[in-house]
Design a protein around this motif. Structure first.
Motif, PDB file in Angstrom:
ATOM      1  N   HIS A  44      62.340  61.605  77.853  1.00  0.00           N
ATOM      2  CA  HIS A  44      62.372  60.439  76.800  1.00  0.00           C
ATOM      3  C   HIS A  44      63.475  59.292  77.180  1.00  0.00           C
ATOM      4  O   HIS A  44      64.647  59.344  76.707  1.00  0.00           O
TER       5      HIS A  44
ATOM      6  N   ASN B 191      59.517  70.759  75.700  1.00  0.00           N
ATOM      7  CA  ASN B 191      58.624  70.874  74.760  1.00  0.00           C
ATOM      8  C   ASN B 191      59.090  71.431  73.634  1.00  0.00           C
ATOM      9  O   ASN B 191      58.498  70.904  72.429  1.00  0.00           O
TER      10      ASN B 191
ATOM     11  N   ARG C  19      60.152  68.279  71.793  1.00  0.00           N
ATOM     12  CA  ARG C  19      59.148  67.497  71.268  1.00  0.00           C
ATOM     13  C   ARG C  19      58.422  67.998  69.939  1.00  0.00           C
ATOM     14  O   ARG C  19      58.321  67.249  68.981  1.00  0.00           O
ATOM     15  N   GLN C  20      58.235  69.296  70.188  1.00  0.00           N
ATOM     16  CA  GLN C  20      57.418  69.726  68.883  1.00  0.00           C
ATOM     17  C   GLN C  20      58.349  69.866  67.979  1.00  0.00           C
ATOM     18  O   GLN C  20      57.842  69.788  66.614  1.00  0.00           O
TER      19      GLN C  20
ATOM     20  N   MET D  68      60.670  67.826  66.763  1.00  0.00           N
ATOM     21  CA  MET D  68      60.913  66.734  66.369  1.00  0.00           C
ATOM     22  C   MET D  68      59.554  66.189  65.472  1.00  0.00           C
ATOM     23  O   MET D  68      59.514  65.379  64.614  1.00  0.00           O
ATOM     24  N   GLU D  69      58.232  66.623  66.033  1.00  0.00           N
ATOM     25  CA  GLU D  69      57.164  66.319  65.366  1.00  0.00           C
ATOM     26  C   GLU D  69      57.083  66.945  63.885  1.00  0.00           C
ATOM     27  O   GLU D  69      56.729  66.590  62.917  1.00  0.00           O
ATOM     28  N   ILE D  70      57.681  68.119  63.915  1.00  0.00           N
ATOM     29  CA  ILE D  70      57.507  68.953  62.683  1.00  0.00           C
ATOM     30  C   ILE D  70      58.521  68.583  61.843  1.00  0.00           C
ATOM     31  O   ILE D  70      58.142  68.148  60.839  1.00  0.00           O
ATOM     32  N   TYR D  71      59.538  68.165  62.043  1.00  0.00           N
ATOM     33  CA  TYR D  71      60.649  67.335  61.234  1.00  0.00           C
ATOM     34  C   TYR D  71      60.089  66.018  60.774  1.00  0.00           C
ATOM     35  O   TYR D  71      60.281  65.861  59.521  1.00  0.00           O
ATOM     36  N   ARG D  72      59.533  65.123  61.378  1.00  0.00           N
ATOM     37  CA  ARG D  72      59.145  64.105  61.109  1.00  0.00           C
ATOM     38  C   ARG D  72      57.944  64.311  59.949  1.00  0.00           C
ATOM     39  O   ARG D  72      57.674  63.286  59.266  1.00  0.00           O
ATOM     40  N   ARG D  73      57.077  65.283  60.203  1.00  0.00           N
ATOM     41  CA  ARG D  73      55.928  65.351  59.382  1.00  0.00           C
ATOM     42  C   ARG D  73      56.321  66.203  58.096  1.00  0.00           C
ATOM     43  O   ARG D  73      55.561  66.330  57.453  1.00  0.00           O
TER      44      ARG D  73
END
Length: 366
Positions: free
Chosen positions: A201, A306, A309-310, A312-317
């Protein structure tokens, strides 16, 4: 009139973790003091009077470690490395924060044996033992001998956070989104495993705040250079309180891959700001991090990247996740901690054998 003595000698360094524990516990104990109780603090000379006029004070000094003919009904040492032990006539409450010292390879076997002997002597004299996590309680029972009649109770550590963070950072100036770690840079903190995230990143910086005068800190920087990410690695050393809180409030996430923690204070501090937490699944961290932290199943580069990344996706959603994190950390407040201790002090003073026996039995089953 019952008299409680609290060993707050480590307030000689108020910026240290132990200094902060003594400070915040002492303040809340004074605020919640039951009618009829007297409270005396052992403090450095410069801290006399810090808890107000309703408390008494004894100045800590080297000679008092050897000769201290004080008489109190209940004596509490809120950390395991206390230099002041009461007479056997005093009801002694002994708090163990962790036994990490016994596992660190930087100390010789002889030093560890002496330290372990000190822990055991305190346990043998204690009317009650407390630890700051279930993990530490289990570790104590595995590494030391707790008498069957001595209750061992878990009372979590309190966490003090500001109502609002500073709007600017006094000393550290990241120039892009950043990830945050705070703590001593020692090998067991496992911080080098975070570098692949910077590699994957390029928009992120990584701030590693804390003492960085050990060889491990140089090893991290050299590894970052080899990976080509050293320009995005900030290692400011110890930071002051305003800077620390600014970093928590403004980071993208707390990274805490430590392999050995008695509690893991930064995890709770980050939760107070609703920040996502990525940490190790070892020792006390799952207990303190709870169901909404993200845990690294292993520390190979691919898994670390991984997991981040996963997560942060959960947190943002999940727009409610910051609120859940902030609610979860409410159990780690000093008013709760002090209330639990006052109940224990009163039970120990009253000699409530049934209650204390039940506590000891319960601790064995956990």
């Amino acid at each position: 009139m019952p008299q409680l003595f609290l060993d707050a000698e480590r307030m000689a360094n108020l910026t240290s973790g132990l200094g902060q524990v003594c400070l915040h516990l002492g303040r809340e104990l004074v605020r919640q003091k039951p009618p009829g109780w007297e409270l005396t603090f052992l403090v450095p000379q410069q801290q006399v009077g810090l808890f107000g006029p309703s408390a008494d004070y004894i100045v800590a000094s080297r000679w008092r470690r050897v000769w201290h003919p004080w008489t109190f009904d209940v004596w509490h040492s809120p950390y395991q490395n206390t230099r002041f032990i009461p007479t056997r006539k005093t009801k002694f409450i002994y708090t163990i924060l962790d036994l990490n010292y016994l596992s660190l390879p930087i100390y010789s076997a002889q030093r560890k044996a002496r330290q372990k002997k000190h822990y055991q002597q305190c346990i043998n004299q204690a009317a009650a033992i407390t630890t700051i996590s279930d993990y530490v309680a289990r570790d104590v029972r595995q590494q030391l001998v707790v008498p069957n009649t001595t209750p061992l109770e878990v009372i979590y550590c309190g966490v003090e956070t500001p109502s609002a963070a500073p709007t600017t950072s006094p000393t550290v100036q990241p120039d892009r989104p950043f990830l945050f770690f705070i703590g001593m840079l020692q090998p067991y903190k496992n911080v080098h495993t975070l570098l692949p995230i910077l590699e994957a990143h390029p928009d992120y910086q990584l701030v590693l705040a804390g003492p960085n005068d050990k060889p491990y800190a140089q090893e991290i920087y050299q590894q970052a250079q080899q990976m080509g990410v050293a320009d995005r690695l900030l290692m400011p050393g110890p930071v002051d309180e305003p800077t620390k809180w600014w970093l928590y409030a403004n980071c993208e996430a707390l990274m805490f891959p430590s392999l050995m923690e008695g509690f893991g204070l930064p995890v709770v501090e980050a939760m107070a700001f609703g920040k996502p937490v990525f940490c190790s699944p070892l020792t006390s961290l799952p207990e303190v991090g709870g169901p909404d932290a993200f845990y690294f199943p292993s520390f190979d580069a691919e898994t670390v990247v991984n997991t981040f990344r996963q997560g942060m996706e959960i947190y943002r959603r999940d727009p409610d996740l910051p609120n859940r994190l902030q609610q979860y950390r409410q159990q780690f407040q000093w008013d709760v901690v002090a209330g639990d201790y006052w109940q224990l002090y009163q039970d120990v003073f009253a000699g409530k054998k049934t209650i204390l026996s039940q506590r000891a039995s319960l601790a064995k089953t956990n």
